[in-house]
Design a protein around this motif. Structure first.
Motif, PDB file in Angstrom:
ATOM      1  N   SER A   1       5.298 -15.676  11.516  1.00 49.29           N
ATOM      2  CA  SER A   1       5.125 -14.305  12.012  1.00 49.29           C
ATOM      3  C   SER A   1       4.785 -14.272  13.499  1.00 49.29           C
ATOM      4  O   SER A   1       5.067 -13.293  14.179  1.00 49.29           O
TER       5      SER A   1
ATOM      6  N   HIS B   1      10.853  -6.493   9.449  1.00 46.61           N
ATOM      7  CA  HIS B   1       9.487  -6.995   9.211  1.00 46.61           C
ATOM      8  C   HIS B   1       8.988  -6.247   7.974  1.00 46.61           C
ATOM      9  O   HIS B   1       9.748  -5.491   7.371  1.00 46.61           O
TER      10      HIS B   1
ATOM     11  N   ARG C   1       0.781  -1.238   0.000  1.00 41.51           N
ATOM     12  CA  ARG C   1       0.000   0.000   0.000  1.00 41.51           C
ATOM     13  C   ARG C   1       0.812   1.287   0.000  1.00 41.51           C
ATOM     14  O   ARG C   1       0.286   2.344  -0.290  1.00 41.51           O
TER      15      ARG C   1
HETATM   16  O1  CP3 Z   1       5.147  -7.921  -1.417  1.00 43.00           O
HETATM   17  C1  CP3 Z   1       5.072  -8.958  -0.722  1.00 43.00           C
HETATM   18  O2  CP3 Z   1       5.699  -9.138   0.325  1.00 43.00           O
HETATM   19  C2  CP3 Z   1       4.277 -10.118  -1.260  1.00 43.00           C
HETATM   20  C3  CP3 Z   1       2.968 -10.313  -0.787  1.00 43.00           C
HETATM   21  C4  CP3 Z   1       2.622 -10.607   0.667  1.00 43.00           C
HETATM   22  C5  CP3 Z   1       1.439 -10.107   1.253  1.00 43.00           C
HETATM   23  N1  CP3 Z   1       1.286 -10.711   2.468  1.00 43.00           N
HETATM   24  C6  CP3 Z   1       0.534  -9.157   0.617  1.00 43.00           C
HETATM   25  C7  CP3 Z   1      -0.419  -8.414   1.445  1.00 43.00           C
HETATM   26  C8  CP3 Z   1       3.230 -11.447   1.609  1.00 43.00           C
HETATM   27  C9  CP3 Z   1       4.571 -12.163   1.533  1.00 43.00           C
HETATM   28  C10 CP3 Z   1       2.356 -11.514   2.729  1.00 43.00           C
HETATM   29  C11 CP3 Z   1       2.609 -12.347   3.908  1.00 43.00           C
HETATM   30  C12 CP3 Z   1       1.732 -12.255   5.070  1.00 43.00           C
HETATM   31  N2  CP3 Z   1       0.375 -12.075   5.097  1.00 43.00           N
HETATM   32  C13 CP3 Z   1       2.163 -12.427   6.396  1.00 43.00           C
HETATM   33  C14 CP3 Z   1       3.570 -12.765   6.814  1.00 43.00           C
HETATM   34  C15 CP3 Z   1       4.411 -11.555   6.873  1.00 43.00           C
HETATM   35  C16 CP3 Z   1       4.185 -10.714   8.083  1.00 43.00           C
HETATM   36  O3  CP3 Z   1       3.801  -9.554   7.880  1.00 43.00           O
HETATM   37  O4  CP3 Z   1       4.446 -11.180   9.186  1.00 43.00           O
HETATM   38  C17 CP3 Z   1       1.054 -12.274   7.229  1.00 43.00           C
HETATM   39  C18 CP3 Z   1       1.035 -12.360   8.747  1.00 43.00           C
HETATM   40  C19 CP3 Z   1      -0.078 -12.077   6.402  1.00 43.00           C
HETATM   41  C20 CP3 Z   1      -1.504 -11.927   6.804  1.00 43.00           C
HETATM   42  C21 CP3 Z   1      -2.000 -10.604   6.432  1.00 43.00           C
HETATM   43  N3  CP3 Z   1      -2.293 -10.232   5.146  1.00 43.00           N
HETATM   44  C22 CP3 Z   1      -2.238  -9.501   7.287  1.00 43.00           C
HETATM   45  C23 CP3 Z   1      -2.018  -9.496   8.779  1.00 43.00           C
HETATM   46  C24 CP3 Z   1      -2.693  -8.463   6.473  1.00 43.00           C
HETATM   47  C25 CP3 Z   1      -3.165  -7.118   6.910  1.00 43.00           C
HETATM   48  C26 CP3 Z   1      -1.968  -6.282   7.031  1.00 43.00           C
HETATM   49  C27 CP3 Z   1      -2.261  -4.857   7.050  1.00 43.00           C
HETATM   50  O5  CP3 Z   1      -1.234  -4.154   7.098  1.00 43.00           O
HETATM   51  O6  CP3 Z   1      -3.420  -4.428   6.959  1.00 43.00           O
HETATM   52  C28 CP3 Z   1      -2.676  -8.918   5.146  1.00 43.00           C
HETATM   53  C29 CP3 Z   1      -3.037  -8.131   3.955  1.00 43.00           C
HETATM   54  C30 CP3 Z   1      -2.023  -7.932   2.907  1.00 43.00           C
HETATM   55  N4  CP3 Z   1      -1.194  -8.915   2.453  1.00 43.00           N
HETATM   56  C31 CP3 Z   1      -1.795  -6.725   2.182  1.00 43.00           C
HETATM   57  C32 CP3 Z   1      -0.796  -7.029   1.254  1.00 43.00           C
HETATM   58  C33 CP3 Z   1      -0.237  -6.128   0.202  1.00 43.00           C
HETATM   59  C34 CP3 Z   1      -2.563  -5.422   2.339  1.00 43.00           C
HETATM   60  C35 CP3 Z   1      -3.939  -5.701   1.875  1.00 43.00           C
HETATM   61  C36 CP3 Z   1      -4.736  -4.566   1.333  1.00 43.00           C
HETATM   62  O7  CP3 Z   1      -4.454  -4.096   0.231  1.00 43.00           O
HETATM   63  O8  CP3 Z   1      -5.729  -4.222   1.988  1.00 43.00           O
END
Ligand code: CP3
Length: 367
Positions: A219, A340, A39
């Protein structure tokens, strides 16, 4: 639509991260960023506003377009790409619904409450059928990358996925998920094993589709005590690396380097360095010198600037990044990253300063 095959991939032009993972001498530290497609990029927001999160994950052309955004923007400043997807696609494949709610993150409308809820999980998950869209995205992206940088595949580690499946979303204490460990230890292990089996299959499929490195995200590792980590996290993390390697070998596929990121689990660094992973990723609370000692120099280390340092202004970023590079030293087994994921409100120009500093300083200290 042209269909893309996992063959005749363009030749790789930058293999710095692969060489660093294997412990070879290299000219500077490779660098990439967890959540680099996200984002904080205006081009991400522009595409995201027309599609739901999981629609993007399930549409190979869209997942590919987002994977390439940071690579196109930062050019030679990034040394790896990571396929746009999410760790929660495995719980979805197991039969649980997951929604991505704006301002809240992932939400499971019907999480697992007791082991009786196992009846709601799919018995024998057909990974190819359920998650084949990730394979397609990987294959397409390998072609569109044109060999600029290697492509990571990834999964969430079993404990982290189990925790999400029980909590139903983010949580401060993981009280529900952890209470399973005390109330239902046998069933907890059964669930962790089910996730592990799918994870192995899924990672092998990602490599078959074209992934050149793999990262496992634990995580929520740091929510477990050192003793519980050894029981509920480590054995599954180890099974995954060993079985993926065995399977790749038996299918005649080339081995790919594997990275383990167990956030918060500083106490487990020695165990993690003896777990058949080439790279151990560090969060920002770990001193690189301490990590080198704990891992007995057996693995490459990845990390680890505090992601919030990107809010400090360009001068502070240069200073903190320089110190970080020096702390890892000129030992070539360093892959630079943040401790992270990058936060959604970071200025993309601030990230550029970080990437430039890491590349320049890490080359200087190796001269
Ligand atoms: O660019 C990259 O790293 C590749 C894509 C990627 C995403 N999530 C995209 C994403 C990867 C590798 C992940 C891993 C992921 N997802 C983890 C492990 C990494 C970490 O942060 O510890 C976890 C715990 C998740 C679960 C998850 N997905 C959460 C907790 C959230 C919300 C996070 C937030 O900041 O709101 C997501 C959503 C997510 N995954 C987004 C992206 C780009 C944002 C979603 C949106 O556009 O609304």
């Amino acid at each position: 639509m042209t269909s893309y095959k996992a063959e005749n991939f363009p030749e790789l032009k930058n293999d710095l991260i692969l060489r660093a993972s294997r412990g070879e001498k290299i000219e500077r530290a490779p660098v990439w960023i967890m959540r680099q497609a996200g984002r904080y990029l205006p081009e991400f927001q522009a595409l995201r506003k027309n599609h739901s999160f999981f629609e993007i994950c399930r549409t190979p052309e869209l997942a590919c377009a987002l994977t390439l955004q940071p690579i196109d923007r930062y050019g030679k400043l990034l040394d790896a790409s990571i396929i746009f997807s999410d760790i929660l696609v495995i719980p979805q494949a197991m039969g649980l619904e997951v929604q991505m709610v704006a301002g809240k993150g992932p939400v499971f409308p019907a999480p697992l409450e007791t082991p009786e809820c196992f009846s709601r999980l799919t018995e024998n998950v057909d990974v190819e059928k359920e998650l084949g869209y990730v394979y397609q995205a990987i294959t397409l992206t390998r072609h569109k990358l044109e060999g600029r940088v290697p492509l990571f595949g990834f999964i969430g580690a079993p404990w982290t996925l189990m925790a999400y499946m029980i909590e139903g979303g983010g949580s401060k204490t993981l009280a529900k998920a952890k209470s399973w460990l005390w109330k239902y230890p046998k069933e907890s292990h059964a669930l962790l094993q089910r996730i592990t089996d799918i994870a192995v299959e899924f990672l092998v499929g990602q490599v078959r589709a074209g992934a050149q490195m793999l990262q496992v995200f634990e995580s929520w590792g740091g929510e477990l005590s050192p003793q519980d980590f050894k029981v509920y996290s480590l054995p599954y993390i180890r099974q995954i690396s060993s079985k993926v390697k065995e399977r790749l070998n038996s299918e005649g596929l080339d081995a790919v380097p594997m990275t383990i990121f167990a956030k918060g689990s500083w106490y487990a660094l020695t165990d993690l360095s003896e777990s058949n992973y080439e790279v151990v990723s560090l969060d920002w609370t770990i001193d690189p010198a301490f990590a080198r000692k704990m891992t007995n120099d057996k693995v490459a280390l990845q990390g680890n600037m505090d992601p919030t340092a990107l809010y400090g202004g360009f001068d502070a970023i240069r200073e903190i990044a320089t110190k970080m590079v020096h702390a890892f030293g000129k030992d070539s087994r360093h892959i630079a990253n943040l401790g992270h994921g990058i936060l959604p409100t970071v200025d993309p120009e601030a990230l550029k300063v970080y990437l430039e500093t890491v590349q320049t300083v890490s080359a200087e200290i190796r001269k």
